[in-house]
Scaffold this active site. Sequence first.
Site, PDB file in Angstrom:
ATOM      1  N   GLU A 182       0.841  -1.194   0.000  1.00  0.00           N
ATOM      2  CA  GLU A 182       0.000   0.000   0.000  1.00  0.00           C
ATOM      3  C   GLU A 182       0.877   1.246   0.000  1.00  0.00           C
ATOM      4  O   GLU A 182       2.055   1.199   0.359  1.00  0.00           O
ATOM      5  CB  GLU A 182      -0.898   0.030   1.242  1.00  0.00           C
TER       6      GLU A 182
ATOM      7  N   LYS B 264       2.280   4.527   1.563  1.00  0.00           N
ATOM      8  CA  LYS B 264       2.448   5.020   2.939  1.00  0.00           C
ATOM      9  C   LYS B 264       2.053   6.486   2.939  1.00  0.00           C
ATOM     10  O   LYS B 264       2.820   7.369   2.579  1.00  0.00           O
ATOM     11  CB  LYS B 264       3.872   4.844   3.438  1.00  0.00           C
TER      12      LYS B 264
ATOM     13  N   ASP C   2       1.222  10.186   3.971  1.00  0.00           N
ATOM     14  CA  ASP C   2       1.868  11.121   4.888  1.00  0.00           C
ATOM     15  C   ASP C   2       0.799  11.979   5.552  1.00  0.00           C
ATOM     16  O   ASP C   2       0.565  13.125   5.195  1.00  0.00           O
ATOM     17  CB  ASP C   2       2.867  11.999   4.125  1.00  0.00           C
TER      18      ASP C   2
ATOM     19  N   TYR D 182      -6.674   2.063   6.509  1.00  0.00           N
ATOM     20  CA  TYR D 182      -5.603   1.113   6.192  1.00  0.00           C
ATOM     21  C   TYR D 182      -5.662  -0.165   7.013  1.00  0.00           C
ATOM     22  O   TYR D 182      -4.814  -1.050   6.851  1.00  0.00           O
ATOM     23  CB  TYR D 182      -4.224   1.760   6.336  1.00  0.00           C
TER      24      TYR D 182
ATOM     25  N   LYS E  81      10.729   3.080   3.011  1.00  0.00           N
ATOM     26  CA  LYS E  81      10.745   4.532   2.870  1.00  0.00           C
ATOM     27  C   LYS E  81      11.527   4.963   1.638  1.00  0.00           C
ATOM     28  O   LYS E  81      12.452   4.298   1.202  1.00  0.00           O
ATOM     29  CB  LYS E  81      11.365   5.170   4.123  1.00  0.00           C
TER      30      LYS E  81
ATOM     31  N   CYS F  94      34.514  23.372  30.290  1.00  0.00           N
ATOM     32  CA  CYS F  94      33.072  23.416  30.038  1.00  0.00           C
ATOM     33  C   CYS F  94      32.676  24.824  29.599  1.00  0.00           C
ATOM     34  O   CYS F  94      33.041  25.802  30.268  1.00  0.00           O
ATOM     35  CB  CYS F  94      32.313  23.021  31.302  1.00  0.00           C
TER      36      CYS F  94
ATOM     37  N   CYS G 283      30.467  26.334  32.794  1.00  0.00           N
ATOM     38  CA  CYS G 283      30.990  26.596  34.135  1.00  0.00           C
ATOM     39  C   CYS G 283      32.511  26.613  34.218  1.00  0.00           C
ATOM     40  O   CYS G 283      33.069  26.834  35.297  1.00  0.00           O
ATOM     41  CB  CYS G 283      30.430  25.573  35.131  1.00  0.00           C
TER      42      CYS G 283
ATOM     43  N   CYS H 267      31.316  17.414  31.201  1.00  0.00           N
ATOM     44  CA  CYS H 267      31.804  18.398  32.150  1.00  0.00           C
ATOM     45  C   CYS H 267      31.971  17.712  33.495  1.00  0.00           C
ATOM     46  O   CYS H 267      31.075  17.004  33.966  1.00  0.00           O
ATOM     47  CB  CYS H 267      30.801  19.544  32.259  1.00  0.00           C
TER      48      CYS H 267
ATOM     49  N   CYS I  99      27.988  22.991  37.853  1.00  0.00           N
ATOM     50  CA  CYS I  99      27.604  23.449  36.513  1.00  0.00           C
ATOM     51  C   CYS I  99      26.111  23.771  36.453  1.00  0.00           C
ATOM     52  O   CYS I  99      25.267  22.924  36.758  1.00  0.00           O
ATOM     53  CB  CYS I  99      27.956  22.383  35.479  1.00  0.00           C
TER      54      CYS I  99
END
Length: 674
Positions: free
Chosen positions: A114, A116, A118, A226, A315, A409, A412, A427, A433
């Site tokens: 079938e 697909k 959207d 479906y 897909k 970091c 800090c 970090c 921090c």
Amino acid sequence: MNTAPILTQMRTLIQVLAKHNHAYYVMDNPTIADAEYDQIFHQLKDLEQQYPDLVQTDSPTQKVGGEALSKFESITHAVPMLSLGNVFTFAELQAFDQRIQERLPNQQVQYDVELKLDGLAISLWYEYGVLVRGVTRGDGETGEDITQNVKTIRNLPLQLSGENIPELLEVRGEVLMPKSGFEKLNRDAEAKGEKTFANPRNAAAGSLRQLDPKIAASRPLAFCAYGIAQCVPQHGLNSMHQSLHWLTQLGFEIAEKQWLVNSIAEVEQCYQQIMHIRPNLSVEIDGMVVKVDDLQQQKQLGFLSREPRWATAYKFPAQAALTTVENIEWQVGRTGTLTPVARLKPVFVGGVTVSNVTLHNIGEIHRLDVRIGDTVSVYRTGDVIPKVEKVWLEFRPKNTQDMQLPIQCPVCESPVVMPEGEALARCAGGLYCSAQRIEAIRHFVARKAMDIEGLGDRWVESLLHLNLLDNVADIYHLHEHRETLLTIEKMGEKSVHNLLAAIEQSKETQLHRFIYALGIRGVGETTAKMLAQTFQNLTALMQADLEQLKKTPDVGDITAEWIYDFFRAEHNMEVIQRLLDAGVKWEAPKAPTRQPLNGESWVVTGTLASMGRDEATQKLQALGARVSGSVSAKTKCVVAGEKAGSKLDKAEKLGVAVMDETQFLMMLEQYQEH
């Protein structure tokens, strides 16, 4: 005007296009997505239009050819609305077919193929032929009640037609907006100066999530069925293909294309056909759905946790576009993880505008060799997640520099650490921090840590908003802000009194609970207890070197590095000193006098009738055992209660000893007698 740089840019574009033209037309092996090719082609064409005198005779332009809202009532699905697995290549599709064949040996398998669609997945309930409820997929378990809105969809039957109408019928399908309707909707919105929709799916979803059904009624929505989730009494049909066509007899529309095929090779043929007809379809699609047609075979195949084994979505290739990396920034997550994020020149790809893309970690940056100023291909993998797929070295500016992991970091300025063998940098200033403080505070006050009852997430957020909590040490100074606490909504006199009392009571703790509360990476409850028993006091632990830490039971090489780095972060030590100055204290741990299971690794799994797993863990630890959350060849024994699952299976596979609850209790009693 110096046109040399323009000519150089033109020549680079021509060479890139020529290389990919050769791969596509001569070698029949495309090395670039159509969208990427088109973008480079148009860059060249734009330059040629600006500088017609510089057009090159070998330019390809001179040749012919060449991806649950709170305002609606939540409804629990009687049958969960599962998602589908994805495949993106024919090889992956063949692997899906191979799994089917292995589970259905010597059976002929047909596939229902079938489009697909959207759109937005919904579930429709009909009782004695009358529509009574429409619900969105939501999280698969619960969805939003949008009954009044779905009743406005013109092609959706409010009452079923035909004969033998079932008492109960639950139909699953997609609400979508045909291309023509979407284009008109956007044209009208643009003419009125209103916001337009990015794609038909967003338009359909936005229409169904309007509180006013009149808005949904004004939108050109359609419904395509479906599948059937429930039918009482059973419809008696044998296949998916038959079921869908039975739904058309009841008044439903199904997708405009559908195939019934006998092999996975024929599925691939359908895929190629769909790719060809996709532009001419009346609706947007993002692939096709492949289902085992026979309903009895579907039942035999069953389900995984989130998806059926008997279906997958095949897909279309990820959509791609080219853009420029304008900057690369480092973000610090709630657990201290540093994540590089590429700031892009905004580009429209896969139906949305993308301006930021995560680069995951420093290893991914080095793998791609991505730098500020680079031209990159951005994909929306599976039409969902934007991803930098490729760096175009041909377009790299001069004097770009390799990206390096920050030493400090960015939030800090604590040290950034990444032990050998780890992919993620973090970090080390976990207590200090600000990017980590919500997670640090939540962990610090937890029942198994400092156990400060009443300091929940809502109050923590209020305290942060009032700038009363920069780090966990500030918890023990909240009594200085009693009047401010009383101004917080729903924080009355009694609540403030109880909270401050719980904070004061938490000062009397145990060393292992304090160590655990610090939130050191890799240090869980068991490891914290081992550290407390081994070092006996906090100073010894903080001053321990790597070799001493590695010798501690339940501390591996990487965890040892995390502990070592944590106690060498200056800001962490400042917070710890403030905690001690505020009066947090404990008695020295008592070393167990008898530990017959000393150093042995045990695992507790399943449900025990006589005690909880936490209590069983404590009893084993009192005998010297290390209680782990996973089974390995080094595991001494597994205590298996009722409904023990994969851990028991793994123990049996590895030949690890297993005790049931009765045997476990007998062992505990035996050690108590001695």
